[in-house]
Motif scaffolding. Structure first.
Motif, PDB file in Angstrom:
ATOM      1  N   GLY B  63       0.859  -1.129   0.076  1.00 35.05           N
ATOM      2  CA  GLY B  63      -0.037   0.051  -0.120  1.00 35.05           C
ATOM      3  C   GLY B  63       0.691   1.207  -0.041  1.00 35.05           C
ATOM      4  N   ARG B  64       2.333   1.296  -0.219  1.00 35.00           N
ATOM      5  CA  ARG B  64       3.235   2.214  -0.120  1.00 35.00           C
ATOM      6  C   ARG B  64       2.702   3.039   0.992  1.00 35.00           C
ATOM      7  N   THR B  65       2.653   2.350   2.070  1.00 34.52           N
ATOM      8  CA  THR B  65       2.309   2.903   3.356  1.00 34.52           C
ATOM      9  C   THR B  65       3.209   2.243   4.586  1.00 34.52           C
ATOM     10  N   MET B  66       3.692   3.107   5.594  1.00 38.00           N
ATOM     11  CA  MET B  66       4.519   2.653   6.545  1.00 38.00           C
ATOM     12  C   MET B  66       4.219   3.496   7.963  1.00 38.00           C
ATOM     13  N   ARG B  67       4.487   2.735   8.937  1.00 42.52           N
ATOM     14  CA  ARG B  67       4.421   3.834  10.344  1.00 42.52           C
ATOM     15  C   ARG B  67       5.672   4.436  10.313  1.00 42.52           C
ATOM     16  N   ILE B  68       5.699   5.801  10.839  1.00 40.05           N
ATOM     17  CA  ILE B  68       7.063   6.473  10.740  1.00 40.05           C
ATOM     18  C   ILE B  68       8.058   5.815  11.571  1.00 40.05           C
ATOM     19  N   SER B  69       7.630   5.257  12.945  1.00 41.11           N
ATOM     20  CA  SER B  69       8.501   4.503  13.646  1.00 41.11           C
ATOM     21  C   SER B  69       9.207   3.261  12.760  1.00 41.11           C
ATOM     22  N   GLU B  70       8.618   2.570  11.788  1.00 45.65           N
ATOM     23  CA  GLU B  70       8.818   1.600  11.152  1.00 45.65           C
ATOM     24  C   GLU B  70       9.853   2.142  10.128  1.00 45.65           C
ATOM     25  N   LEU B  71       9.497   3.261   9.475  1.00 43.44           N
ATOM     26  CA  LEU B  71      10.515   3.900   8.598  1.00 43.44           C
ATOM     27  C   LEU B  71      11.692   4.071   9.294  1.00 43.44           C
ATOM     28  N   ALA B  72      11.749   4.914  10.691  1.00 44.28           N
ATOM     29  CA  ALA B  72      12.863   5.248  11.118  1.00 44.28           C
ATOM     30  C   ALA B  72      13.898   3.806  11.553  1.00 44.28           C
ATOM     31  N   ALA B  73      13.410   2.777  11.864  1.00 48.80           N
ATOM     32  CA  ALA B  73      14.145   1.654  12.116  1.00 48.80           C
ATOM     33  C   ALA B  73      14.684   1.316  10.833  1.00 48.80           C
ATOM     34  N   LEU B  74      13.820   1.077   9.665  1.00 47.12           N
ATOM     35  CA  LEU B  74      14.363   0.675   8.547  1.00 47.12           C
ATOM     36  C   LEU B  74      15.535   1.309   8.006  1.00 47.12           C
ATOM     37  N   ALA B  75      15.405   2.663   8.225  1.00 46.19           N
ATOM     38  CA  ALA B  75      16.601   3.674   7.656  1.00 46.19           C
ATOM     39  C   ALA B  75      17.625   3.966   8.795  1.00 46.19           C
ATOM     40  N   GLU B  76      17.670   3.503   9.630  1.00 47.15           N
ATOM     41  CA  GLU B  76      18.488   3.541  10.850  1.00 47.15           C
ATOM     42  C   GLU B  76      18.631   4.816  11.195  1.00 47.15           C
ATOM     43  N   GLY B  77      17.444   5.639  11.395  1.00 46.18           N
ATOM     44  CA  GLY B  77      17.620   7.107  11.949  1.00 46.18           C
ATOM     45  C   GLY B  77      16.715   7.081  13.132  1.00 46.18           C
ATOM     46  N   SER B  78      16.857   8.405  13.837  1.00 48.79           N
ATOM     47  CA  SER B  78      16.028   8.381  15.092  1.00 48.79           C
ATOM     48  C   SER B  78      14.646   8.937  14.994  1.00 48.79           C
ATOM     49  N   LEU B  79      13.903   8.852  15.626  1.00 46.25           N
ATOM     50  CA  LEU B  79      12.498   9.110  15.295  1.00 46.25           C
ATOM     51  C   LEU B  79      12.347  10.703  15.008  1.00 46.25           C
ATOM     52  N   PRO B  80      12.676  11.458  15.752  1.00 41.76           N
ATOM     53  CA  PRO B  80      12.802  13.020  15.425  1.00 41.76           C
ATOM     54  C   PRO B  80      13.169  13.279  14.207  1.00 41.76           C
ATOM     55  N   ARG B  81      14.160  12.512  13.887  1.00 38.64           N
ATOM     56  CA  ARG B  81      14.942  12.954  12.335  1.00 38.64           C
ATOM     57  C   ARG B  81      13.791  12.341  11.238  1.00 38.64           C
ATOM     58  N   MET B  82      13.177  11.158  11.330  1.00 35.83           N
ATOM     59  CA  MET B  82      12.482  10.867  10.602  1.00 35.83           C
ATOM     60  C   MET B  82      11.033  11.799  10.462  1.00 35.83           C
ATOM     61  N   SER B  83      10.743  12.183  11.662  1.00 39.88           N
ATOM     62  CA  SER B  83       9.490  13.149  11.670  1.00 39.88           C
ATOM     63  C   SER B  83       9.852  14.256  10.790  1.00 39.88           C
TER      64      SER B  83
END
Lengths: 172, 172
Positions: B63-83
């Motif tokens: 669905g080309r959809t992901m949670r922000i926190s999942e994306l942060a883990a995937l890209a190995e970045g912090s949650l604020p950064r992903m936000s």
DNA sequence: CCAGATAACTTGCACAGTTAAGTGATCGTG
DNA sequence: CACGATCACTTAACTGTGCAAGTTATCTGG
């Protein structure tokens, strides 16, 4: 880079499953290894990895002295960045500046005795970390493989790069 | 440093000449490769490497959809950064946000059609660059060597890291 | 059902890094 | 000698990132 990368132009050249996993593994190392090294230095010495490289380079230079521009090239950083790094190190009392008596355009960065003491203090811990994260987990043959792989990648990034000269010592 | 550090109480564990050159080569790759990839993406697509990883991850999700926190883990970045990254991508019209209907604490990042078009446009050029800088200059055997070396280093950095699971596919 | 704890995200602050403009020293050419 | 060009460095404006505090939503124990 060849500019003809129209999305429909060339179909091939995609990554296969194995290449993809290799690429993911490399990306992870590219992200995690620098941050792991930074974390150790920050925790044990209150200094960044980049600042350490500068201190280490200076400590090996004759007279513990180098031009700012030389240091920038050595540490692969821009001149403004190096200028600010030296300013920070100077504020901490580890380095001092002097205009180059030979050519007033250059500025010499000179490591102080306090700077020397500092690097003597932090070097063993840093080297230990490098050894623990890189060399200890590798087999006897892998460091040489890694060396060759890195040289090839560096040559692909920039064939006529000064850094290559420092790395091209098969020594066997 | 002149290599006399061992006398300071710590046992040897210093780097020998070969290890030193390997380490220098690796450091060069650690500095240059990310910046080379960033440069290509910035020039050809006006996007950072990190943003590209996020777009790529999102484009492959159901669905080309992901949670922000999942994306942060995937890209190995912090949650604020992903936000912040998602905010930038949203401003460019490539992603939109919606609270997760199942659990309002989560925020879903959804790739728009414009985002999909964007990644279709830039993926070939990026993959081509990865191939040119990494796989083309290597021998047939080296990608597998590199994969194993990276996995070992990653395990040394953090033995119980989620990312290792994605990388542990000998597939042969 | 309600109060507190926890989780996911967002925001504010501090700071490092890049690019571009500014400063001072040196070189080249007439 | 003089004038402009070039070089090395510094400073300033802007962006991106980490950290800590704040906000909203969900879970838990009574």
């Amino acid at each position: 880079m060849d500019g003809e990368q129209g999305s429909r132009g060339e179909a091939a050249r995609w990554l296969d499953a194995d290449e993809r996993l290799t690429w993911l593994a490399l990306v992870s190392v590219l992200v995690r290894l620098p941050s792991a090294l930074d974390a150790q230095l920050q925790r044990d010495a209150g200094i960044s990895n980049f600042e350490y490289q500068v201190m280490a380079g200076l400590s090996e230079a004759p007279g513990r002295t180098m031009r700012i521009s030389e240091l920038a090239a050595l540490a692969e950083g821009s001149l403004p960045r190096m200028s600010q790094v030296i300013a920070r190190l100077e504020k901490r009392g580890w380095v001092r500046r002097t205009p180059d008596p030979g050519d007033g355009r250059y500025t010499l960065a000179i490591m102080t005795d306090a700077g020397w003491a500092k690097i003597i203090e932090m070097a063993p811990g840093h080297v230990e970390t490098v050894r623990r994260l890189i060399f200890d987990p590798l087999t006897k043959a892998q460091p040489r493989q890694l060396h060759d792989i890195c040289r090839r990648i560096m040559r692909a990034i920039d064939p006529d790069d000064q850094c290559l000269d420092r790395l091209d010592r098969p020594s066997a």
